[in-house]
Design a protein around this motif. Structure first.
Motif, PDB file in Angstrom:
ATOM      1  N   UNK A  53       0.799  -1.229   0.000  1.00 16.92           N
ATOM      2  CA  UNK A  53       0.000   0.000   0.000  1.00 16.92           C
ATOM      3  C   UNK A  53       0.830   1.276   0.000  1.00 16.92           C
ATOM      4  N   UNK A  54       2.122   1.167   0.318  1.00 21.17           N
ATOM      5  CA  UNK A  54       2.976   2.353   0.383  1.00 21.17           C
ATOM      6  C   UNK A  54       4.054   2.381  -0.695  1.00 21.17           C
ATOM      7  N   UNK A  55       4.138   1.359  -1.538  1.00 22.54           N
ATOM      8  CA  UNK A  55       5.274   1.269  -2.459  1.00 22.54           C
ATOM      9  C   UNK A  55       4.806   0.770  -3.811  1.00 22.54           C
ATOM     10  N   UNK A  56       5.267   1.440  -4.902  1.00 26.29           N
ATOM     11  CA  UNK A  56       4.885   1.069  -6.258  1.00 26.29           C
ATOM     12  C   UNK A  56       6.109   1.107  -7.165  1.00 26.29           C
ATOM     13  N   UNK A  57       6.102   0.248  -8.174  1.00 21.73           N
ATOM     14  CA  UNK A  57       7.179   0.199  -9.160  1.00 21.73           C
ATOM     15  C   UNK A  57       6.578   0.158 -10.554  1.00 21.73           C
ATOM     16  N   UNK A  58       7.360   0.631 -11.530  1.00 18.74           N
ATOM     17  CA  UNK A  58       6.891   0.631 -12.908  1.00 18.74           C
ATOM     18  C   UNK A  58       8.092   0.543 -13.841  1.00 18.74           C
ATOM     19  N   UNK A  59       7.942  -0.277 -14.893  1.00 20.12           N
ATOM     20  CA  UNK A  59       8.993  -0.467 -15.887  1.00 20.12           C
ATOM     21  C   UNK A  59       8.390  -0.251 -17.264  1.00 20.12           C
ATOM     22  N   UNK A  60       9.077   0.536 -18.087  1.00 19.09           N
ATOM     23  CA  UNK A  60       8.590   0.874 -19.417  1.00 19.09           C
ATOM     24  C   UNK A  60       9.643   0.535 -20.454  1.00 19.09           C
ATOM     25  N   UNK A  61       9.188  -0.066 -21.544  1.00 15.04           N
ATOM     26  CA  UNK A  61      10.067  -0.403 -22.666  1.00 15.04           C
ATOM     27  C   UNK A  61       9.416   0.098 -23.941  1.00 15.04           C
ATOM     28  N   UNK A  62      10.180   0.868 -24.723  1.00 12.56           N
ATOM     29  CA  UNK A  62       9.638   1.448 -25.940  1.00 12.56           C
ATOM     30  C   UNK A  62      10.541   1.228 -27.127  1.00 12.56           C
ATOM     31  N   UNK A  63       9.968   1.418 -28.320  1.00 10.75           N
ATOM     32  CA  UNK A  63      10.719   1.267 -29.561  1.00 10.75           C
ATOM     33  C   UNK A  63      10.272   2.342 -30.531  1.00 10.75           C
ATOM     34  N   UNK A  64      11.004   3.450 -30.528  1.00 14.46           N
ATOM     35  CA  UNK A  64      10.772   4.540 -31.471  1.00 14.46           C
ATOM     36  C   UNK A  64      12.110   4.863 -32.112  1.00 14.46           C
ATOM     37  N   UNK A  65      12.444   4.152 -33.183  1.00 18.48           N
ATOM     38  CA  UNK A  65      13.753   4.309 -33.797  1.00 18.48           C
ATOM     39  C   UNK A  65      14.796   3.471 -33.078  1.00 18.48           C
ATOM     40  N   UNK A  66      14.975   3.724 -31.767  1.00 21.69           N
ATOM     41  CA  UNK A  66      15.887   2.953 -30.937  1.00 21.69           C
ATOM     42  C   UNK A  66      15.103   2.434 -29.735  1.00 21.69           C
ATOM     43  N   UNK A  67      15.645   1.396 -29.127  1.00 24.01           N
ATOM     44  CA  UNK A  67      15.012   0.824 -27.943  1.00 24.01           C
ATOM     45  C   UNK A  67      15.354   1.681 -26.740  1.00 24.01           C
ATOM     46  N   UNK A  68      14.340   2.128 -26.021  1.00 29.39           N
ATOM     47  CA  UNK A  68      14.552   2.920 -24.818  1.00 29.39           C
ATOM     48  C   UNK A  68      13.583   2.444 -23.757  1.00 29.39           C
ATOM     49  N   UNK A  69      13.689   3.017 -22.579  1.00 33.36           N
ATOM     50  CA  UNK A  69      12.809   2.620 -21.493  1.00 33.36           C
ATOM     51  C   UNK A  69      13.034   3.467 -20.265  1.00 33.36           C
ATOM     52  N   UNK A  71      12.676   3.232 -15.620  1.00 29.56           N
ATOM     53  CA  UNK A  71      12.408   2.518 -14.381  1.00 29.56           C
ATOM     54  C   UNK A  71      12.013   3.561 -13.344  1.00 29.56           C
ATOM     55  N   UNK A  72      10.900   3.340 -12.660  1.00 28.51           N
ATOM     56  CA  UNK A  72      10.413   4.327 -11.697  1.00 28.51           C
ATOM     57  C   UNK A  72       9.954   3.640 -10.420  1.00 28.51           C
ATOM     58  N   UNK A  73      10.108   4.380  -9.315  1.00 28.74           N
ATOM     59  CA  UNK A  73       9.712   3.907  -7.991  1.00 28.74           C
ATOM     60  C   UNK A  73       8.942   5.015  -7.288  1.00 28.74           C
ATOM     61  N   UNK A  74       7.999   4.621  -6.459  1.00 25.04           N
ATOM     62  CA  UNK A  74       7.172   5.584  -5.728  1.00 25.04           C
ATOM     63  C   UNK A  74       6.948   5.084  -4.308  1.00 25.04           C
ATOM     64  N   UNK A  75       7.057   6.010  -3.359  1.00 29.40           N
ATOM     65  CA  UNK A  75       6.774   5.706  -1.962  1.00 29.40           C
ATOM     66  C   UNK A  75       5.783   6.721  -1.427  1.00 29.40           C
ATOM     67  N   UNK A  76       4.785   6.243  -0.692  1.00 26.19           N
ATOM     68  CA  UNK A  76       3.784   7.097  -0.073  1.00 26.19           C
ATOM     69  C   UNK A  76       3.674   6.728   1.402  1.00 26.19           C
ATOM     70  N   UNK A  77       3.805   7.725   2.261  1.00 27.26           N
ATOM     71  CA  UNK A  77       3.627   7.467   3.690  1.00 27.26           C
ATOM     72  C   UNK A  77       2.167   7.206   4.023  1.00 27.26           C
ATOM     73  N   UNK A  78       1.272   7.596   3.129  1.00 22.60           N
ATOM     74  CA  UNK A  78      -0.162   7.362   3.310  1.00 22.60           C
ATOM     75  C   UNK A  78      -0.551   6.093   2.554  1.00 22.60           C
ATOM     76  N   UNK A  79      -1.038   5.064   3.221  1.00 27.99           N
ATOM     77  CA  UNK A  79      -1.411   3.827   2.520  1.00 27.99           C
ATOM     78  C   UNK A  79      -2.489   4.091   1.470  1.00 27.99           C
ATOM     79  N   UNK A  80      -2.297   3.518   0.278  1.00 23.13           N
ATOM     80  CA  UNK A  80      -3.227   3.689  -0.823  1.00 23.13           C
ATOM     81  C   UNK A  80      -3.974   2.380  -1.040  1.00 23.13           C
TER      82      UNK A  80
END
Length: 393
Positions: A53-69, A71-80
């Motif tokens: 409830x306090x921690x989230x992760x996300x990974x993105x992979x894209x292909x627009x000409x070259x492969x890119x992406x 990585x993101x992390x999120x922390x919330x002291x308030x439970x979601x």
């Protein structure tokens, strides 16, 4: 469609009782959602998870000409505790469309946030931390969000990149929202930019308890709309330049019996730009919007038209009846929009540049399919085509 992390941030705002619509920056939110949507390019895949409830992760992979992406992390002291799985979340929460503004709520009292234990005050202010790194560019984004009080919020965002001056920039916003009005104070390290903006809502003050009506007329005339006015002023100390703008908005409230609509008028006197928008919810599944921009220095003008159409499943009731006749049938847990199969967005301007977007859900995947067209360039009418896929658990 909103990214997973943007959806989590909106959940933080809602859980901490912060109204993102009551600010000058959100004055044209409806028109931007219907006209300024981004069409994807190439293929992009996002996999996300609310691990706790306090921690989230996300990974993105894209292909627009070259492969890119990224990585993101999120922390919330308030439970979601909201729904974040792509299979059961409400599409209305992740698809930007016509915005129905709600009645202004009374801010929480300061003492509501106090937590005492053994005669000592132990409460802490809710905080959200977010970081994202883009690869292979090695660009870093960061966000620090802290609720200082029931009416105040501090937001600090930063970008670190070798392509920017001084290697990056930091933007700080001190926001104050009491319902009747809101103010924001801004500071940016880019050109040492400082600014202030505010929004004032005419009509009843949510901080004042309603009095007992003394006449039948007061009972028979509820408020069906809200008129708001705002302005912003900013100045850069290094480049010795600044700007100013002002705007008006009228929007209907949920108790309005007719078609919901929103009208805005914004003016930038230094640049000579005048912009007028009109958006209407013409039906349960249809919204229309128009925007006219005019510059009274050059006499140039621009017209944009846009619409969104929600597509609903016609056989929902039939499927439900068939399943109910089965002996082993049990009512499943479905999302509140289980009859929605997707939404179609389209826009066009006077130069015949067209943007088309189709968003929805297939099984447990959210998808965004879009294309941008230029009908005046016959040799290359299709400018870009792309698809984005999102999965969250």
């Amino acid at each position: 469609m909103l990214d997973f992390m943007d959806n989590v941030q909106n959940a933080f705002y809602e859980a901490s009782h912060w109204n993102v619509d009551n600010s000058y920056g959100a004055l044209n939110a409806t028109a931007r959602a219907l006209l300024d949507f981004q069409t994807p390019k190439g293929l992009r895949l996002q996999i996300s998870s609310l691990a706790a409830p306090n921690f989230a992760t996300s990974y993105t992979l894209g292909s627009v000409g070259v492969v890119d992406g990224s990585v993101s992390y999120l922390y919330s002291s308030l439970p979601l505790r909201g729904r974040f799985k792509s299979s059961d979340l409400d599409l209305h929460n992740v698809i930007k469309g016509y915005r129905h503004l709600q009645k202004l709520r009374r801010p929480d009292e300061d003492w509501w946030w106090e937590v005492w234990h053994s005669g000592k005050r132990i409460d802490r202010r809710d905080t959200l931390l977010y970081g994202r790194i883009f690869l292979p560019q090695s660009t870093l984004e960061a966000l620090y969000l802290r609720r200082l009080s029931p009416t105040k919020q501090l937001k600090i965002s930063a970008v670190s990149s070798s392509s920017l001056n001084n290697g990056g920039t930091i933007l700080a916003l001190l926001q104050n929202d009491v319902g009747k009005y809101s103010t924001e104070y801004m500071y940016s390290t880019d050109s040492v930019l400082m600014g202030v903006r505010g929004l004032y809502n005419f009509g009843p003050d949510p901080r004042v308890a309603p009095t007992i009506p003394v006449t039948a007329q007061e009972i028979a005339e509820p408020v069906h709309g809200r008129f708001s006015a705002g302005a912003e002023l900013y100045y850069g100390l290094l480049n010795k330049s600044g700007g100013i703008s002002t705007g008006l908005r009228f929007t209907t409230l949920p108790n309005h019996t007719g078609f919901p609509y929103t009208m805005t008028l914004t003016l930038n006197p230094l640049m000579g730009n005048l912009s007028s928008t009109y958006a209407v919810k013409a039906g349960q599944n249809l919204a229309l919007c128009s925007r006219i921009d005019f510059n009274f220095y050059s006499y140039e003008s621009e017209l944009q038209l846009g619409c969104e159409l929600w597509r609903r499943r016609r056989n929902t009731d039939i499927e439900w009846a068939v399943k109910k006749l089965r002996p082993d049938w049990k009512q499943p847990n479905v999302a509140p929009d289980e009859d929605v199969s997707g939404i179609l967005k389209a826009r066009v301007d006077q130069n015949w540049k067209i943007g088309v977007l189709w968003e929805g859900r297939i099984k447990e995947l959210l998808f965004t399919l879009g294309a941008s067209l230029d009908l005046k360039k016959r040799e290359q009418i299709i400018r870009a085509v792309g698809i984005e896929l999102q999965y969250s658990s």
